[in-house]
Scaffold this active site. Structure first.
Site, mmCIF file in Angstrom:
data_model
loop_
_atom_site.group_PDB
_atom_site.id
_atom_site.type_symbol
_atom_site.label_atom_id
_atom_site.label_comp_id
_atom_site.label_asym_id
_atom_site.label_seq_id
_atom_site.Cartn_x
_atom_site.Cartn_y
_atom_site.Cartn_z
ATOM 1 N N ASP A 420 0.860 -1.189 0.000
ATOM 2 C CA ASP A 420 0.000 0.000 0.000
ATOM 3 C C ASP A 420 0.899 1.243 0.000
ATOM 4 O O ASP A 420 1.636 1.492 0.961
ATOM 5 C CB ASP A 420 -0.868 -0.048 1.269
ATOM 6 C CG ASP A 420 -1.902 1.067 1.322
ATOM 7 O OD1 ASP A 420 -1.700 2.106 0.653
ATOM 8 O OD2 ASP A 420 -2.900 0.897 2.042
ATOM 9 N N HIS A 421 0.820 2.010 -1.073
ATOM 10 C CA HIS A 421 1.705 3.169 -1.215
ATOM 11 C C HIS A 421 1.395 4.266 -0.197
ATOM 12 O O HIS A 421 2.190 5.176 0.022
ATOM 13 C CB HIS A 421 1.617 3.721 -2.645
ATOM 14 C CG HIS A 421 2.947 4.185 -3.182
ATOM 15 N ND1 HIS A 421 3.898 4.782 -2.397
ATOM 16 C CD2 HIS A 421 3.479 4.114 -4.434
ATOM 17 C CE1 HIS A 421 4.956 5.071 -3.146
ATOM 18 N NE2 HIS A 421 4.736 4.663 -4.376
ATOM 19 N N ARG A 422 0.238 4.187 0.437
ATOM 20 C CA ARG A 422 -0.064 5.159 1.483
ATOM 21 C C ARG A 422 0.797 4.880 2.710
ATOM 22 O O ARG A 422 1.154 5.778 3.464
ATOM 23 C CB ARG A 422 -1.549 5.076 1.884
ATOM 24 C CG ARG A 422 -2.510 5.445 0.772
ATOM 25 C CD ARG A 422 -3.948 5.152 1.163
ATOM 26 N NE ARG A 422 -4.142 3.736 1.504
ATOM 27 C CZ ARG A 422 -5.313 3.203 1.859
ATOM 28 N NH1 ARG A 422 -6.399 3.955 1.937
ATOM 29 N NH2 ARG A 422 -5.404 1.925 2.134
#
Lengths: 446, 82
Positions: A420-422
């Site tokens: 998850d790039h968040r």
């Protein structure tokens, strides 16, 4: 008074049906006891209680479907050390509503709320106007039995032909007690084995003990079950792709040390103690997480909440029924390979038999998937929300591999990371994947 | 133990591993493909057969137990040998 609520058994669950109560008012329960069987769209799950106390009241009867967060039963908390009180007349009438109420902590509850309830509190739907309890339509189709999943499993285990069993439960439903009575009656003629999959008997059992089980048909037809499963997967995966900005990385891992070590190790072991690749792979991921806390935990309320514990979800296919489920093995980083292997065997057997526990469904902190058995080399997985990472492993194949300028054939496996790039960036993701690869080079240390 | 008894034993173990497996198992077709058994299911099958017969099955012999008939033939020989 503590409230035992319908837990959120995974991000895709909105409601569940109480298939069977395993306790009745007046029974003493302790934390971790399995008190009810709940059916969700994906599975039949044994739900554990997080309180120690006495069951005061069953609020939701068997067969009713209620939303996540609804109060299922009331439990009078008692100190674990105190003597168990004799059940007394109820001091007050419980609220008749089964709709979710604000999560007020019970006065006697000292322990922190369990993971399942935390998730339930976060994801509980707002109170709804329509009656919360939706009665399950009685199954009237010919050739079907009304039977709880627990009774069904008992019937399979005890080899009881349901056609000859008279149900004593609600609307003639066959209960576990009915099945056990039928088994006992039969036992007068044939001995019944106590052997189970999870704990294989060490000594040989009589051949007649393994007679094929007569086919039994559950109250939910396979087609209905399949449709429900697809619906649940659709909800979770659509949410994942809608909300999670995935990034994907892949690397080739030299598995020669691991295959040699595992072959040698299994040669020494009896069949009951053999280890499959899955166990060291899970352990390697769990250990690698230690340096990369941004891969292990949940994305909730706009921020990442790392998890101290490493509970690894294992994607397990449900065979011909279709679909999959990813229950967790707890504290994989702190377990020996033998223990992980035993957990995994038990888990697969129970997934197939449809008897998962609530804590296994609700609290995986990272997931591992392996599609190598199906012959594919690379899997780019979809993250299971609210988790933030998924590690995939493909098939081990022989490939030319150059070391110090010399080419040789080596067993190679592709490891992938969907993250998850968040919560993390590709740079850290790459380092995480490299850490997994490094750990797999020293199998004897796992 | 007769072949029929061994066959019943294998079928019983298979149903415990894959309850949805039907009775129409082709005795000469690969079990893994027919009822989608994975390596964990196969290990559980080996363990169940070991528990029922006392025969320890080395990993190297797994290919001989790939089909229902293969299982019956293998177990018959191993039981006779003990």
């Amino acid at each position: 008074m503590a409230e035992f609520r319908m837990p959120a058994l995974g991000a895709d669950m909105e409601a569940g049906t109480v298939a069977q109560w395993l306790v009745k008012p007046g029974d003493t329960v302790k934390r971790g006891d399995i008190v009810a069987i709940v059916e969700t769209e994906k599975a039949t799950i044994e739900v554990e209680v997080f309180e120690t106390g006495v069951v005061e009241k069953i609020v939701v009867p068997e067969g009713e479907k209620v939303p996540v967060g609804a109060v299922l039963a009331l439990i009078r908390s008692v100190s674990a050390a105190a003597p168990q009180p004799v059940p007394q007349p109820k001091p007050e009438a419980a609220p008749p509503s089964a709709a979710p109420v604000a999560a007020a902590p019970a006065p006697a509850a000292i322990q922190p709320p369990p993971a399942a309830e935390v998730i339930a509190a976060r994801e509980a739907p707002p109170p709804i106007a329509r009656p919360a309890a939706v009665a399950r339509p009685p199954s009237t189709a010919r050739g079907r039995w009304r039977i709880s999943p627990l009774a069904m499993r008992t019937a399979l285990e005890l080899n009881v032909d349901l056609a000859g069993v008279k149900g004593s439960g609600l609307q003639g439903a066959i209960t576990r007690g009915d099945v056990e009575r039928a088994a006992k009656a039969k036992a007068a003629i044939t001995p019944i084995p106590a052997e189970t999959m999870a704990a294989p008997a060490a000594k040989p059992v009589a051949p007649e003990a393994l007679k094929p089980t007569p086919p039994v048909r559950p109250a939910v037809s396979p087609a209905e079950r399949r449709a429900m499963m697809r619906n649940a997967i659709a909800t979770a995966m659509a949410r994942s792709k809608r909300e999670i900005p995935h990034y994907y990385l892949a690397t080739q891992i030299d598995m020669s040390r691991m295959t040699q070590w595992l072959t040698a190790e299994n040669l020494k072991r009896p069949v009951t103690e053999r280890i499959l690749y899955a166990a060291p792979l899970l352990k390697a991921v769990a250990l690698a997480v230690h340096g990369f806390s941004e891969m292990n935990g949940f994305w909730a309320d706009g921020s990442f909440k790392p998890s101290e514990a490493v509970h690894v979800g294992v994607a397990i296919s449900l065979h011909q029924g279709g679909g999959l489920i990813a229950p967790a093995i707890h504290d994989v980083d702190r377990k020996k390979l033998d223990e992980i292997m035993a957990n995994l065997r038990d888990l697969v057997a129970r997934v197939r038999a449809g008897t998962l526990r609530s804590s296994e469904i609700a609290d995986a902190t990272i997931t591992v998937t392996s599609l190598g058995e199906q012959g594919i080399e690379t899997v780019f997985g979809i993250i299971y929300p609210p988790q933030v990472a998924l590690v995939g492993f493909g098939k081990i194949v022989e490939r030319p591999w150059a070391v110090n300028g010399k080419v040789g054939a080596r067993p190679v496996m592709t490891g992938t990371l969907s993250a998850d790039h968040r919560a993390s960036d590709g740079h850290r993701g790459a380092m995480f994947l490299a850490a997994i690869e490094r750990i797999l080079q020293e199998p004897e240390k796992l | 133990m007769s072949d029929d008894e061994i066959k019943d034993l294998v079928l019983g173990a298979l149903r415990r591993i894959a309850p949805e497996a039907g009775s129409e198992i082709d005795p000469d077709a690969d079990l893994r493909e027919q009822i989608e058994l994975d390596s964990m299911d196969m290990l559980n099958l080996m363990i169940a057969l070991h528990a029922a017969t006392g025969v320890d099955i080395p990993e190297a012999d797994y290919p001989k137990l790939a089909t229902l008939n293969g299982c019956v033939a293998y177990l018959r020989e191993r039981i006779k040998a003990t």
